[in-house]
Design a protein around this motif. Structure first.
Motif, PDB file in Angstrom:
ATOM      1  N   UNK A   1       0.830  -1.203   0.000  1.00  0.00           N
ATOM      2  CA  UNK A   1       0.000   0.000   0.000  1.00  0.00           C
ATOM      3  C   UNK A   1       0.863   1.251   0.000  1.00  0.00           C
ATOM      4  N   UNK A   2       0.285   2.322  -0.544  1.00  0.00           N
ATOM      5  CA  UNK A   2       0.946   3.622  -0.582  1.00  0.00           C
ATOM      6  C   UNK A   2      -0.096   4.702  -0.356  1.00  0.00           C
ATOM      7  N   UNK A   3       0.251   5.703   0.450  1.00  0.00           N
ATOM      8  CA  UNK A   3      -0.669   6.800   0.757  1.00  0.00           C
ATOM      9  C   UNK A   3       0.058   8.118   0.533  1.00  0.00           C
ATOM     10  N   UNK A   4      -0.635   9.056  -0.082  1.00  0.00           N
ATOM     11  CA  UNK A   4      -0.124  10.408  -0.229  1.00  0.00           C
ATOM     12  C   UNK A   4      -1.000  11.386   0.527  1.00  0.00           C
ATOM     13  N   UNK A   5      -0.381  12.344   1.213  1.00  0.00           N
ATOM     14  CA  UNK A   5      -1.111  13.335   2.003  1.00  0.00           C
ATOM     15  C   UNK A   5      -0.844  14.726   1.451  1.00  0.00           C
ATOM     16  N   UNK A   6      -1.881  15.541   1.497  1.00  0.00           N
ATOM     17  CA  UNK A   6      -1.755  16.929   1.066  1.00  0.00           C
ATOM     18  C   UNK A   6      -2.625  17.793   1.955  1.00  0.00           C
ATOM     19  N   UNK A   7      -2.406  19.096   1.885  1.00  0.00           N
ATOM     20  CA  UNK A   7      -3.169  20.044   2.689  1.00  0.00           C
ATOM     21  C   UNK A   7      -3.906  20.981   1.755  1.00  0.00           C
ATOM     22  N   UNK A   8      -5.196  21.138   1.960  1.00  0.00           N
ATOM     23  CA  UNK A   8      -5.997  22.032   1.130  1.00  0.00           C
ATOM     24  C   UNK A   8      -5.583  23.478   1.376  1.00  0.00           C
TER      25      UNK A   8
END
Length: 647
Positions: free
Chosen positions: A321-328
């Protein structure tokens, strides 16, 4: 007049102490123990009704069919070993569906004792033929709607409108939940909640409830194993980077530390908890699956998008699995620009998990890494050295700067980082009446943590003895010890760590004198010892639970009377409390007083109704709480009403 309410509760409860507690809505004693332990070990965790919803998906009222048994139900509800489940599926594949439960004795890994243990929990029936989805869409659908109201009866300071700072709304807490499903394939869930003190259909809350949630989901339709639009939770691997489950912890059966990759779970919570809002999809079959999700971490500006791929056969499983995070970026004026900025990841998590059956050994674990190279890993070995013994060994290490915003792995640090430890657990069935549980945990926190301003070691061990007096009565004795340094509270300029040893004892007696009656009596004692200060503080909790279940009319009554006496707030003791359907309460008992509650449920055809009245009466004080929640009385009373319509 101020003494009438507590004496009224005591006067009702004491004459009915011989009444039992039987209700399918209440979790098992093992789950109750786990929930109390979780909160006792980590006070920052927020438990909600979603824990019970997760539990109900496994331990629901339907009787499992051995010919169509899912892996999660087999292991979590029926307590099969992985080897037993593998042999059962192999037998069905080679010889066809079971015709009788007695065939279990012919399957490798099962004994007569196993068959007798699950005989009343399962059924053996032909797997039903598939229905035509659209033809039977409405014929096989079911729905329910529940509405809940709750309020603190005593006047709280925050509702005094003459104050400069006060609540704008009423003291009522209200919520609703609507569930629709058909053929166990299509699900629609909607909920709304208004907190106490919030306005309702006026002022800042023109649209009614201050919190709405919901989801539309499908399951097992062709290649689509699960799909959801709306609110959902994720459980993959051992929860290192994707895990919302709390139903595992220390001190229980060795198998209870295990996490299950339940994947995507659509929800409609009635509390503003920890979940994702967006969309998720899983396609594949029972052997090979792939998942994709995208959503916003509710209550924050953080977005997450990720992929999961898993493959499994009878004895081996692997997942990636791979997850990417970002901030609005809320400063952007264009909606499209905000949308694009939401899915440009600035932070990543990657992990791989596995599970392997090697004879009587079960190996499983997960390793994760962040984009900056920080590592987190957990490795577990489950072993049955004899048919009556179980052993678990858990090794874990999370780098100090390892960060997994959506993770919930096994450990002591609520931030999922900065710790290394080893955990040992074993259970032994000594004879038909005696069962013994042991556990030991050594952990080293590498950074700051709750009430400690330096790296510290934590050591904990405990044991539990269960004695079956007879078929209808069980006695449990439990002892736990923990050593955890913490800040001295009397240091004003800088924090000095002091040794803190905690001893906890529990004695529990559960008795079923008749099928419809149960008694539960429990004594809890806690001692906090500080060797450097040569000081110790104690806490005591005694309670008696009682209930009765009548089949005609369908009435259930739950009661508790409790006495507690603690030297300080730090000696508080936790105990599970019966509540309304899909409501969740872990009572925190501290200072000195008496607490009692009554839960009444009535069901007639399509209508169910609940009433809960609870009161805490403090003996050693005349004012409760402070600030906006201050009550100028020695007692606090809460009333809850709930109705559920099923159609």
């Amino acid at each position: 007049m101020k003494h009438k309410i507590p004496f009224f509760l005591v006067g009702i409860i004491i004459p009915i102490l011989s009444i039992g507690q039987v209700d399918s809505l209440i979790p098992t004693e093992q789950v109750i123990d786990a929930l109390e332990n979780i909160l006792d070990q980590n006070e920052e965790i927020i438990l909600s009704e979603d824990v019970l919803e997760e539990l109900s998906e496994i331990t629901n009222d339907t009787t499992p069919n051995l010919n169509a048994l899912s892996y999660e139900v087999a292991v979590r509800k029926l307590h099969f070993s992985d080897y037993q489940y593998y042999q059962l599926q192999l037998y069905i594949e080679n010889y066809g569906q079971l015709a009788s439960i007695y065939e279990l004795e012919a399957i490798d890994g099962f004994s007569v004792a196993d068959r007798e243990r699950i005989a009343k929990m399962v059924c053996v029936a032909p797997v039903p033929t598939k229905q035509e989805f659209f033809k039977d869409f409405f014929y096989l659908c079911q729905s329910n709607l529940f509405i809940r109201y709750g309020q603190i009866i005593e006047h709280q300071a925050g509702y005094d409108t003459t104050r400069n700072n006060h609540y704008a709304g009423s003291p009522a807490h209200t919520c609703f939940r609507f569930n629709f499903e058909t053929q166990d394939k299509l699900f629609i869930k909607i909920s709304g909640e208004k907190d106490a003190g919030e306005q309702f259909f006026k002022g800042e809350q023109r649209y009614g409830f201050d919190f709405y949630a919901g989801s539309i989901s499908i399951k097992k339709m062709g290649l689509v194993q699960a799909a959801v639009i709306g609110d959902y939770r994720l459980n993959f691997g051992q929860g290192l980077i994707l895990g919302s489950s709390l139903l595992s912890g220390k001190g229980g059966d060795p198998g209870s530390i295990r996490r299950f990759s339940t994947g995507i779970r659509a929800i409609a919570p009635t509390n503003e908890g920890d979940f994702l809002r967006g969309a998720a999809l899983t396609i594949g079959n029972a052997q090979c699956q792939g998942s994709y999700f995208v959503g916003r971490h509710f209550g924050s500006t953080q977005n997450a998008t990720g992929l999961d791929f898993s493959y499994r056969n009878a004895v081996f499983k692997i997942g990636l699995r791979a997850i990417g995070f970002s901030v609005s970026d809320t400063a952007l004026s264009s909606v499209s620009e905000r949308w694009r900025s939401s899915f440009l990841p600035t932070e990543f998590n990657f992990s791989v998990d596995y599970q392997a059956i090697i004879k009587q050994f079960l190996l499983f674990g997960e390793m994760a890494v962040t984009a900056s190279g920080k590592i987190g890993c957990i490795q577990t070995l489950l072993f049955n050295p004899t048919p009556t013994s179980k052993l678990a060994i858990v090794l874990r290490h999370y780098d100090r700067d390892f960060r997994s915003p959506l993770g919930s792995p096994f450990g002591n640090n609520s931030q999922n980082c900065g710790e290394s430890g080893i955990y040992l657990s074993s259970s032994h069935i000594l004879n038909r009446k005696l069962q013994l549980l042991f556990y030991f945990d050594y952990d080293h926190l590498h950074g700051l943590s709750y009430r400690t301003d330096a790296p510290i070691p934590i050591m904990e061990f405990g044991g539990q003895l269960q004695y079956g007096i007879n078929r209808n009565s069980q006695l449990t004795l439990q002892y736990r010890w923990r050593s955890k340094p913490e800040n001295q509270s009397n240091c004003s300029y800088y924090k000095i760590l002091q040794e803190h040893h905690r001893h906890k004892c529990r004695l529990q007696w559960i008795n079923h004198p008749y099928p419809f009656l149960t008694l539960k009596t429990e004594i809890n004692w806690q001692l906090n010892h500080y060797p450097m200060q040569k000081a110790h503080y104690q806490g005591l909790l005694l309670y008696q639970d009682a209930a009765i279940q009548i089949s005609k009319p369908d009435i259930v009554l739950h009661l508790r009377i409790a006495y507690f006496d603690t030297d300080r707030y730090d000696e508080r003791l936790y105990a599970y409390e019966d509540d309304l359907y899909y409501a969740f309460t872990i009572g925190s008992y501290y200072y000195k007083g008496i607490r009692g509650y009554i839960v009444f449920r009535y069901k007639h055809k399509w209508l169910s109704a609940w009433l809960r009245l609870a009161q805490t009466y403090y003996i050693d004080r005349t004012t409760i709480s402070s600030g906006l929640t201050e009550i100028q009385r020695p007692h606090k009373t809460e009333i809850k009403l709930q109705t559920m319509f099923s159609f």
